[in-house]
Design an enzyme around this catalytic site. Structure first.
Site: not given
Ligand code: PLP
Length: 385
Positions: A176, A204, A235
């Site tokens: 991330s 991602h 996302k």
């Molecule tokens: C954003 C993210 C999460 C958490 O997801 P949410 O739905 O925002 O709680 C988990 N793992 C990674 C790699 C992320 O980037």
């Protein structure tokens, strides 16, 4: 109170105090903060779907049909037909027998690591895994072994010397804060050689990579019953939530035991409806993904030979490593003065000495907007040299 005040002052001094920006309005790529319009490169809405008309309509229709809240946890009375439909769609889309829908990715990762590994098992985790996987690992009763970032040889050695009953290799698919892609084919081979599970967090990659946006496994053409796949829905999908998909037994065990699934109110049905629509848009969204890939190349060409290190990422996450927190903040400030919002990411989110600007691109950006970012960064480099 005094102790907290002292600690907060310490954060301030080290350039580590975080402040939230209040967004007053937004139209996809531009936001209004403090009455000022800024061109933003900081969202994870990689395909621009959070404002897609069909998704908004699906959410509105579901709100009229189901109300705005699920009313209860899923095991009591909060699991509606639309949730059931969404789980079937996500499993089929990702190519697994069954899926489970979570309210957030953070909760899904806590569930995976708290519920599946047991005493006597071992979890092997990439050192740059997302905080939610680290927190999940902190909850597990199994032994936790961190391996150096994407270091397949180190992982092989750790697996070979382990006497654990069950082994779980756990990794982000797209990291991330670095934007690089984990060597999933090699990781899966190791898991096959050492009879381990492979847990993949594709927060991602889902929607962005692979055929029809199916994610990182599809990107590499991987399929295996030993993979437990987690994708997030806030996302590229543009809504909120997450899902875990895997073999029937894995999912059924999560339903029975995952505390972050059982002891929380189910996600609103309107959220499930918007996600369901989003999966359709993603499946047909090759134009969006092609545009995003073009923007990534354009940005990377534009930022060649700047004084900061652009990490070798081919994804929408394009980190520009500045070094010290204060310098990253200063550069972010210069951009802000020029009407561009790129946040500085500082420790503890990234390792000490690697504070960075995390530029994130979206299919909603135009080429002209990317060019503007490049031009302003080049001017900043000149003024600082
Ligand atoms: C954003 C993210 C999460 C958490 O997801 P949410 O739905 O925002 O709680 C988990 N793992 C990674 C790699 C992320 O980037």
């Amino acid at each position: 109170m005094q102790e907290l005040r002292r600690q907060l002052a310490g954060l301030e001094q080290r350039g580590l105090r975080r402040r939230r920006q209040v967004i007053e309005a937004a139209d996809g790529t531009e936001v209004v903060i403090g009455g000022r319009r800024l061109l933003a490169f900081c969202s994870n809405d990689y395909l621009g779907l959070s404002r897609h008309a069909a998704l908004i309509e699906a959410a509105q229709e579901a709100a009229r049909h189901y109300g705005v809240g699920a009313g209860a946890s899923a095991l009591i009375s909060g699991h509606w037909a639309i949730h059931e439909q969404l789980e079937r769609r996500l499993a089929a889309f990702a190519g697994f027998p069954r899926a489970l829908h979570f309210s957030t990715g953070y909760m899904a990762n806590l569930a995976l690591l708290h519920t599946l590994p047991r005493r006597g098992d071992a979890v092997f985790a990439d050192e740059l895994n997302h905080a939610s996987l680290i927190d999940g690992a902190a909850l597990t009763r199994a032994e936790v072994v961190e391996y150096p970032h994407c270091d397949v040889d180190a992982l092989a050695a750790a697996l070979a010397s382990s006497k654990a009953k069950q082994k779980f290799v756990v990794t982000d698919a797209v990291f991330s804060m670095d934007g690089d892609i984990a060597p999933l084919p090699q990781l899966l081979s190791l898991c096959e050689a050492h009879d381990a599970w492979l847990v993949v967090d594709d927060a991602h990659g889902f929607g962005v990579l692979g055929e029809g946006g199916r994610g990182s496994l599809s990107h590499f053409g991987l399929r295996s019953p030993r993979i437990i796949y987690m994708g997030t829905l806030g996302k590229a999908v543009g809504v909120a939530g997450a899902f875990v998909t895997a073999q029937e037994e894995v999912i059924e065990w999560l339903v029975q035991r995952a505390r972050t699934y059982i002891y929380t109110t189910a996600a609103p049905p309107m959220v499930a409806a918007a996600v369901l629509k989003s999966v359709d848009v993603i499946e047909q969204g090759e134009d969006l993904r092609a545009h995003l890939r073009k923007l990534v190349q354009r940005l990377r060409e534009g930022l060649r030979d700047l004084p900061w290190r652009l990490l070798p990422s081919q994804t929408a996450i394009q980190p520009l490593v500045v070094g010290e927190s204060k310098d990253a903040l200063a550069l972010s400030g210069l951009l802000r003065d020029a009407g561009i919002w790129v946040p500085a990411i500082r420790p503890p989110t990234v390792p000490m000495g690697t504070a960075r600007l995390r530029i994130s691109l979206s299919a909603a950006h135009s080429e002209a907007q990317v060019d503007r970012l490049v031009e302003v960064l080049r001017r900043c480099a000149e003024s600082l040299s």
